[in-house]
Design a protein around this motif. Sequence first.
Motif, short mmCIF file in Angstrom:
data_model
loop_
_atom_site.label_atom_id
_atom_site.label_comp_id
_atom_site.label_asym_id
_atom_site.label_seq_id
_atom_site.Cartn_x
_atom_site.Cartn_y
_atom_site.Cartn_z
N PRO A 149 0.83 -1.22 0.00
CA PRO A 149 0.00 0.00 0.00
C PRO A 149 0.86 1.27 0.00
N PHE A 150 0.46 2.22 -0.86
CA PHE A 150 1.19 3.49 -0.96
C PHE A 150 0.27 4.65 -0.58
N THR A 151 -0.87 4.72 -1.23
CA THR A 151 -1.92 5.67 -0.85
C THR A 151 -3.22 4.88 -0.70
N LYS A 152 -4.30 5.56 -0.44
CA LYS A 152 -5.59 4.89 -0.24
C LYS A 152 -5.99 4.09 -1.48
N ASN A 153 -5.67 4.61 -2.64
CA ASN A 153 -6.11 3.95 -3.87
C ASN A 153 -4.96 3.42 -4.72
N GLU A 154 -3.76 3.46 -4.17
CA GLU A 154 -2.61 3.04 -4.98
C GLU A 154 -1.66 2.16 -4.17
N SER A 155 -1.08 1.19 -4.83
CA SER A 155 -0.05 0.35 -4.22
C SER A 155 1.18 0.35 -5.11
N LYS A 156 2.33 0.08 -4.50
CA LYS A 156 3.58 0.01 -5.24
C LYS A 156 4.03 -1.44 -5.36
N ILE A 157 4.52 -1.79 -6.53
CA ILE A 157 5.05 -3.15 -6.72
C ILE A 157 6.49 -3.17 -6.21
N VAL A 158 6.79 -4.15 -5.38
CA VAL A 158 8.12 -4.29 -4.79
C VAL A 158 8.65 -5.69 -5.11
N GLU A 159 9.89 -5.76 -5.54
CA GLU A 159 10.51 -7.06 -5.82
C GLU A 159 11.24 -7.56 -4.57
N ILE A 160 10.92 -8.78 -4.17
CA ILE A 160 11.61 -9.43 -3.05
C ILE A 160 12.31 -10.67 -3.58
N GLN A 161 13.58 -10.81 -3.25
CA GLN A 161 14.35 -12.00 -3.61
C GLN A 161 14.77 -12.70 -2.31
N VAL A 162 14.63 -14.03 -2.31
CA VAL A 162 14.99 -14.82 -1.13
C VAL A 162 15.98 -15.90 -1.55
N ARG A 163 17.12 -15.96 -0.86
CA ARG A 163 18.14 -16.96 -1.21
C ARG A 163 19.05 -17.21 -0.02
N THR A 164 19.86 -18.26 -0.11
CA THR A 164 20.81 -18.57 0.96
C THR A 164 22.05 -17.68 0.82
N LEU A 165 22.88 -17.70 1.87
CA LEU A 165 24.12 -16.92 1.84
C LEU A 165 25.06 -17.42 0.73
N PHE A 166 25.13 -18.74 0.55
CA PHE A 166 25.99 -19.28 -0.51
C PHE A 166 25.46 -18.90 -1.90
N GLU A 167 24.14 -18.93 -2.07
CA GLU A 167 23.56 -18.52 -3.35
C GLU A 167 23.82 -17.04 -3.62
N GLU A 168 23.78 -16.24 -2.57
CA GLU A 168 24.06 -14.81 -2.71
C GLU A 168 25.51 -14.57 -3.13
N ALA A 169 26.43 -15.29 -2.50
CA ALA A 169 27.85 -15.11 -2.84
C ALA A 169 28.10 -15.44 -4.31
N TRP A 170 27.56 -16.60 -4.76
CA TRP A 170 27.74 -16.96 -6.17
C TRP A 170 27.11 -15.93 -7.09
N SER A 171 25.90 -15.49 -6.76
CA SER A 171 25.18 -14.55 -7.61
C SER A 171 25.91 -13.22 -7.74
N GLU A 172 26.48 -12.74 -6.63
CA GLU A 172 27.20 -11.48 -6.66
C GLU A 172 28.45 -11.58 -7.53
N ILE A 173 29.19 -12.68 -7.40
CA ILE A 173 30.39 -12.86 -8.21
C ILE A 173 30.02 -13.02 -9.69
N ASP A 174 29.01 -13.84 -9.95
CA ASP A 174 28.55 -14.05 -11.33
C ASP A 174 28.14 -12.72 -11.97
N HIS A 175 27.40 -11.91 -11.22
CA HIS A 175 26.91 -10.64 -11.75
C HIS A 175 28.06 -9.69 -12.05
N GLN A 176 29.02 -9.61 -11.13
CA GLN A 176 30.14 -8.68 -11.31
C GLN A 176 31.04 -9.11 -12.47
#
Length: 372
Positions: free
Chosen positions: A170-197
């Motif tokens: 919810p953002f205002t009475k008649n509007e909401s904002k779309i938010v992206e949530i990502q869920v992963r393990t610490l090891f998955e995060e480490a690989w993803s960060e290195i892969d991305h860079q």
Amino acid sequence: MSFMAKEEFFRKYDSIDEQKFDGIPLSWEMIEEIYEDYVGKIKDLEVIATNITNLLMEVDKVHSIRKRVKDPEHLIEKIIRKSIKKPRLKINVNNYSKIITDLIGIRILHLFKEDWVPIHQKIMKTWNLNEKPQANIRKGDRETVFKENNCEIKEHKYGYRSVHYLIKHPFTKNESKIVEIQVRTLFEEAWSEIDHQIRYPYDIDNPILAGYLVMFNGLAGSADEMGGFIKVLKQELDYKDQAIEERDTVIKELQEKINLSQLDEHEKEQIHLSLVKLTEKEPERSPVILNEWNMNSSLAESMAKISSISSFVKNHSGLQESLSKITDSLKPDLMECKSALAKVADCIKERHLVSEIKSEIAYNLENVKKIE
């Protein structure tokens, strides 16, 4: 705050084709309008990101959370790239916040694979979703847990692992904002960060980098599974220790009562001998059950990637020598893994742990032997 001039932008982002931009229904005046509109909303978006983070931190399985509001310049870059690729979108100041769904990004990190479930339940209970959650997996990963929790499964060709949500906050009475949530393990995060860079945005299709990153991805996956297995092993050992302590306490109390009883000395001695035999018996196994997250840990999976890309490497000057060096550098770690697994196996034999765990240890020992 005004945005940079068009000429300056295309000098900075020279991988974007300016001629293709000129051929789409998106003028530079529209770009400047979107930029100014977005800059004016950043503070409100930061408040939303903080509120969501605070709600998610209530889940005890959350290790840590990273949040960010998209940088205005990066937003414009993404809008231009997206408009060139899909001009039919006709992005403008009125619809950009609905088309670009990661203006607010939340990344939740957890320690063990199974910790994802309570985090998933919290998200599903707290927010309405813009679409079905998407579980990105590697080929060969187990899918049952994601299917049971109503996730769309997407096999990622580079081995990326993460569960993505697009929530409506919810953002205002008649509007909401779309938010992206990502869920992963610490090891998955480490690989993803290195892969991305290493690979983004200009080396996405580089076959040499991709081959080694796939091997690294396998190591990260094996580390996640081994972490889950060690957690189960600790639960089993703790249960055994507690059972032994409780048993010995009961036996001691019985011995004291026998000494104070009216039984003759011979009868007392016989009962004491029976109690001594009881202390020599192993307590029953714990009710801990190996679940889907930690059943088939294979330390050899990632090392096998070396041989899978070796044929490619042989045809490229200098890479065969590099591959051999990597293999040699990993051997000490493999020997250390083998030694540690052997010690755990001995411990398991002594404690008579559940047969599933014994099989798991034997499986990993065999895999390590195969790649020596």
